[in-house]
Write an enzyme that holds these catalytic residues in place. Structure first.
Site, PDB file in Angstrom:
ATOM      1  N   GLU A  99      -2.172  -5.089  -6.756  1.00 41.28           N
ATOM      2  CA  GLU A  99      -2.011  -4.049  -7.775  1.00 41.28           C
ATOM      3  C   GLU A  99      -1.510  -2.722  -7.246  1.00 41.28           C
ATOM      4  O   GLU A  99      -1.147  -1.842  -8.034  1.00 41.28           O
ATOM      5  CB  GLU A  99      -3.309  -3.849  -8.570  1.00 41.28           C
ATOM      6  CG  GLU A  99      -4.507  -3.433  -7.775  1.00 41.28           C
ATOM      7  CD  GLU A  99      -5.409  -4.602  -7.416  1.00 41.28           C
ATOM      8  OE1 GLU A  99      -6.629  -4.388  -7.342  1.00 41.28           O
ATOM      9  OE2 GLU A  99      -4.890  -5.719  -7.187  1.00 41.28           O
ATOM     10  N   ASN A 100      -1.470  -2.562  -5.924  1.00 39.41           N
ATOM     11  CA  ASN A 100      -0.893  -1.318  -5.408  1.00 39.41           C
ATOM     12  C   ASN A 100       0.634  -1.370  -5.348  1.00 39.41           C
ATOM     13  O   ASN A 100       1.260  -0.416  -4.905  1.00 39.41           O
ATOM     14  CB  ASN A 100      -1.478  -0.972  -4.030  1.00 39.41           C
ATOM     15  CG  ASN A 100      -1.233  -2.051  -2.994  1.00 39.41           C
ATOM     16  OD1 ASN A 100      -1.299  -3.231  -3.289  1.00 39.41           O
ATOM     17  ND2 ASN A 100      -0.969  -1.649  -1.768  1.00 39.41           N
TER      18      ASN A 100
END
Length: 220
Positions: free
Chosen positions: A47-48
């Site tokens: 998700e980064n």
């Protein structure tokens, strides 16, 4: 003969299917990347802002600028892409992640998960946990069956702050593989090598469903 973290990761890797887009949560789930069969074409998402994560790097491959959501250094496969977190969460919230593998502090017999906060202890932030459990098509939890004090982490109801309701489908612990049933309860599917059904019953506070002979996990 309970499984260690690597054993849990190897068993979860058996759940991966060709063509899947998969998000690996912090902790044991990140280890799954090392045990996905080479014959499968899957895409790991963080998700980064990464798509196409490979195995953990060797010492010679470490690049401090390439990290996953848990701030671990990673490798990237050919064709991988980097993008900002808004695009990453658009992918998650848009339902484009086929499988999410998360750690947990507690799971209830209804499939509720608590994995982000212990009251009174400092937490750096929610991260992507709530978005992931709200949007994923399938959620598998990797966790220890009991706490360090021996208390069950598979409960009738979660006691810690909830991350998501009725969302967990399957759980792989150091003792067993269990499926959460629609009507409630943990159905025992497999047991760790050398672990008895009675040991699993004793370690499970929530409703445990045992039907027929329960096979041992097969882990290479």
């Amino acid at each position: 003969m309970a499984l260690d973290k690597i054993g849990i990761a190897k068993r979860i890797a058996q759940e991966v299917q060709d063509g899947m887009y998969i998000n690996l949560g912090i902790g044991i789930p990140t280890l799954v990347a090392n045990y996905i069969p080479d014959a499968l074409d899957v895409v790991l998402q963080s998700e980064n802002g990464l798509l196409g994560i490979g195995q953990f790097p060797t010492e010679d491959e470490v690049d401090a600028d390439l990290i996953n959501a848990g701030k671990q250094t990673i490798t990237m496969r050919d064709g991988s892409v980097l993008f900002d977190s808004s695009e990453s969460f658009a992918m998650i919230r848009g339902g484009h992640v086929d499988l999410t593998i998360l750690g947990a502090m507690e799971v209830s017999e209804n499939g509720d998960i608590a994995n982000w906060k212990i009251p009174g202890k400092m937490v750096k932030g929610m991260g992507g946990a709530m978005d992931l459990v709200a949007s994923a098509k399938n959620i598998i939890v990797a966790m220890q069956h009991t706490s360090r004090s021996g208390d069950s982490k598979l409960l009738k109801e979660c006691t810690l702050p909830i991350t998501g309701l009725n969302c967990v489908k399957k759980i792989v612990t150091n003792l067993a593989v269990l499926e959460v049933q629609e009507e409630g309860g943990f159905k025992l599917i497999e047991r760790a090598p050398g672990v008895s059904v009675d040991e699993i019953k004793e370690a499970t506070a929530g409703k445990l469903i045992v039907e027929g002979d329960i096979p041992e996990m097969k882990i290479d």
